[in-house]
Design a protein around this motif. Sequence first.
Motif, PDB file in Angstrom:
ATOM      1  N   LYS A  15      -0.072  10.583  -6.205  1.00 10.97           N
ATOM      2  CA  LYS A  15      -1.682  10.154  -7.298  1.00 10.97           C
ATOM      3  C   LYS A  15      -1.157   8.387  -7.206  1.00 10.97           C
ATOM      4  O   LYS A  15      -2.715   8.196  -7.317  1.00 10.97           O
ATOM      5  CB  LYS A  15      -1.285  10.528  -8.146  1.00 10.97           C
ATOM      6  N   LYS A  16      -0.588   7.686  -6.767  1.00 17.80           N
ATOM      7  CA  LYS A  16      -0.261   6.475  -7.202  1.00 17.80           C
ATOM      8  C   LYS A  16       0.078   5.442  -5.783  1.00 17.80           C
ATOM      9  O   LYS A  16       1.432   6.366  -5.372  1.00 17.80           O
ATOM     10  CB  LYS A  16       0.275   6.362  -8.452  1.00 17.80           C
ATOM     11  N   TYR A  18       3.730   8.653 -10.139  1.00 18.69           N
ATOM     12  CA  TYR A  18       3.355   8.609  -8.617  1.00 18.69           C
ATOM     13  C   TYR A  18       2.683  10.284  -8.322  1.00 18.69           C
ATOM     14  O   TYR A  18       3.278  10.127  -7.495  1.00 18.69           O
ATOM     15  CB  TYR A  18       4.565   7.592  -8.123  1.00 18.69           C
ATOM     16  N   LEU A  68      -2.556   7.636  -0.582  1.00 22.19           N
ATOM     17  CA  LEU A  68      -2.700   8.945  -1.860  1.00 22.19           C
ATOM     18  C   LEU A  68      -3.294   9.751  -1.223  1.00 22.19           C
ATOM     19  O   LEU A  68      -3.598   9.828  -0.301  1.00 22.19           O
ATOM     20  CB  LEU A  68      -3.681   8.021  -2.502  1.00 22.19           C
ATOM     21  N   ASP A  69      -2.555  10.492  -2.038  1.00 22.70           N
ATOM     22  CA  ASP A  69      -2.899  12.252  -1.606  1.00 22.70           C
ATOM     23  C   ASP A  69      -2.349  12.735  -1.046  1.00 22.70           C
ATOM     24  O   ASP A  69      -2.265  14.172  -0.301  1.00 22.70           O
ATOM     25  CB  ASP A  69      -3.766  13.164  -1.116  1.00 22.70           C
TER      26      ASP A  69
END
Length: 786
Positions: A197-198, A177, A148-149
């Motif tokens: 983000k997902k 996503y 993530l990120d």
Amino acid sequence: MLGFQRRGLNTLRLLLSFLLLSTWEAGSGQLHYSVPEEAKHGTFVGRIAQDLGLELTELVPRLFRVASKERGEILEVNLQNGILFVNSRIDREELCGRSAECSIHLEVIVDRPLQVFHVEVEVKDINDNPPVFSLKEQRLLISESKQLDSRFPLEGASDADIEENAVLTYGLSQNEYFSLESPVSSGSTKRLSLKLKKPLDREKTPQLKMLLTATDGGKPELTGTVQLFVQVLDVNDNDPEFDQLEYKVKLVENATKETLVIKLNATDRDEGMNGEVTYSLKSVKPNGRSFFTLDESNGEVRVNGTLDYEENKFYEIEVQATDKGNPPMAGHCTVWVEILDINDNSPEVTVTSLSLPVREDAELSTVIALISVSDLDSGVNGQVTCSLTSKVPFKIVSTFKNYYSLVLDSRLDREMFVKENNPPGAHIFTVCARDADAQENALVSYSLVERRVGERALSSYVSVHAESGKVFALQPLDHEELELLQFQVSARDSGVPALGSNVTLQVFNDNAPALLGPQTGGAVSELVSRSVGAGPRGVDADSGYNAWLSYELQASPFRVGLYTGEISTTRALDEMDAPRQRLFVLVKDHGEPVLTTTATFLVSLVENGQTPKSSLRALTGDTSPEVTLVDINVYLIIAICAVSSLLVLTLLLYTALRCSSVRTVGTCGPAKPRLVYSSAVGSWSYSQQRGQRVCSGEGLPKKDLMAFSPSLPPGLNGEDQGEKQDPGSNDPAQVSFLQISPVLEVFVKLFVTHFLKNTLCVCVCVCVCVCVCIQCSSGMISGACH
């Protein structure tokens, strides 16, 4: 000279003009106008003639004209009114590109006098260009394992406009996503990028399509878009999965090798090498790995060995599917194979109890054997029916499920032998051969294996029916000529090549013993019981050792002489004995094989005072005519009567002397044993007079059996008129003569002691001799006269 002067004058003028122009430029300002780009044709720019201080009327005479360093045709001056206007399309981006400053420089020239003016027309930017992306679509390859990120740079758009018209803002279409990260200002070092983000899952969302939009700051706003394609890269994060966790398959037990059991299919949601699957057998229970094979590439399970329902009805096969990822991942399934039964097992017959040998006089329903029948197959294939071949004296009785009793169903006859002097064409035996083939290959034909018997061919003695297998005697057989006929019968099928086998038959040409009937005779005494009786008389037409007969009796309280055939009692008969006794006599010769015949005697016991009659019928295995007694020979009657008269006279005298003595003699009530002729049962029989008491002062009452002597020839009919009495003791009676003279007493003692005993002996001897002579003359007893 004049021409030269003129040319010099003109040169001077030109120099003067440049000098003046330079002086003017140095001393005067330039005109500055502005015009927006994309202005229409004829758009007013400025009053250039007026602004230059020129009269409208002098524009033409003074040759007013406008010259441009770039494109002079873009702007034009109307000589009538001195207005500068747009003559053609002005594209600032085309003229100046991305430059912040964009102007059109004009030179206005007026002759007479020559004047040059500089005019700058600034082209104002308008928002006429939308943001533009360099690519029609942008593709991003992102692994599904990204954290993530995580950020993924994008290529931004460009806008040909300047200043506010070129200030861009970005937007991303809605998705779960990614988010969009944009630069804060034009001077920021941040790049336009996507931010995760997902977590991605390639198996759920292998790719994403998003729309990236760029918007400028102009009025009105203009936008540009680009399609973003995000391809999610696979990692080996999924196990291979079968369509089902358990498969159920039914398979017949006679399935041949390479028969397809099931085709398994496992899928891996990964891609590439991570999604390629191979199959392997983990285990087959119980102990059935060798019965099945598995193709590791396509998942086909096939039969490899011989299946047997009776050994295993189910197999549990565990299969593993493994991908080629790193590290590899595996999935599992179970295949249940149910083996279906077929009728491939023959019923098994087990004799649990067997009573052998079986006597040929065994009663009907006698249990010979206990049989259990089982079949390893199941269902209807395991249901068994038990039956016997036809024409046998036995039957099968069901006692419990698959348990049977073999019982006697008809009378037995041990011999299978052929009697001599048989009629021509007599059926001897039937052979039967079976062939497991079908149709023509199972058609069996029979024939004799020809050989010579002595000087004659076998076919002159016997023949066999080609279809039924019945063997016939073609001529009467003579034991003295041919005692044993041994030959072979061949059975051949109709196949090509023909197959067959032989069986050996042995035909014994022999004579069985024949029963002529019992002979009667014997003596009964009032004082002493002698256990004698009657018996059958057997004859055998054979000679030598084969004609030596022996007798067996299966009854009590009687017995039979082993070689004489005389039936006698083994104990005294009393009221507890049955009134009718059935005696079975077995007569056997000593041949090889042993031949036998049987006779049945019915013995009836009668009470005192009854008049017995008797008859005889010999019951043998063969039906024979009734044997009856004929009248006794005249000579025998005369001899018996004479001897009996003398005996009676002697007894009377003895009685008188006894009664005259002083001793008290007890009264006697003699009851005579009588011969019984039983016409109801057709056989000689004897009866004891019940309640018979022989009274004397010498001892206890006696019970005797009256029987016929075995020396009586068959065929006689009538009653025995003679009676015999045994004195019962060798000691004479002690008589006391109290009322007679001593001389007479001595005479009587001598008479009783010597004459009476001698007379009895003479009577008995005469009777025996007469009987023997009569029997010899009639030839009824073989060997008696020899």
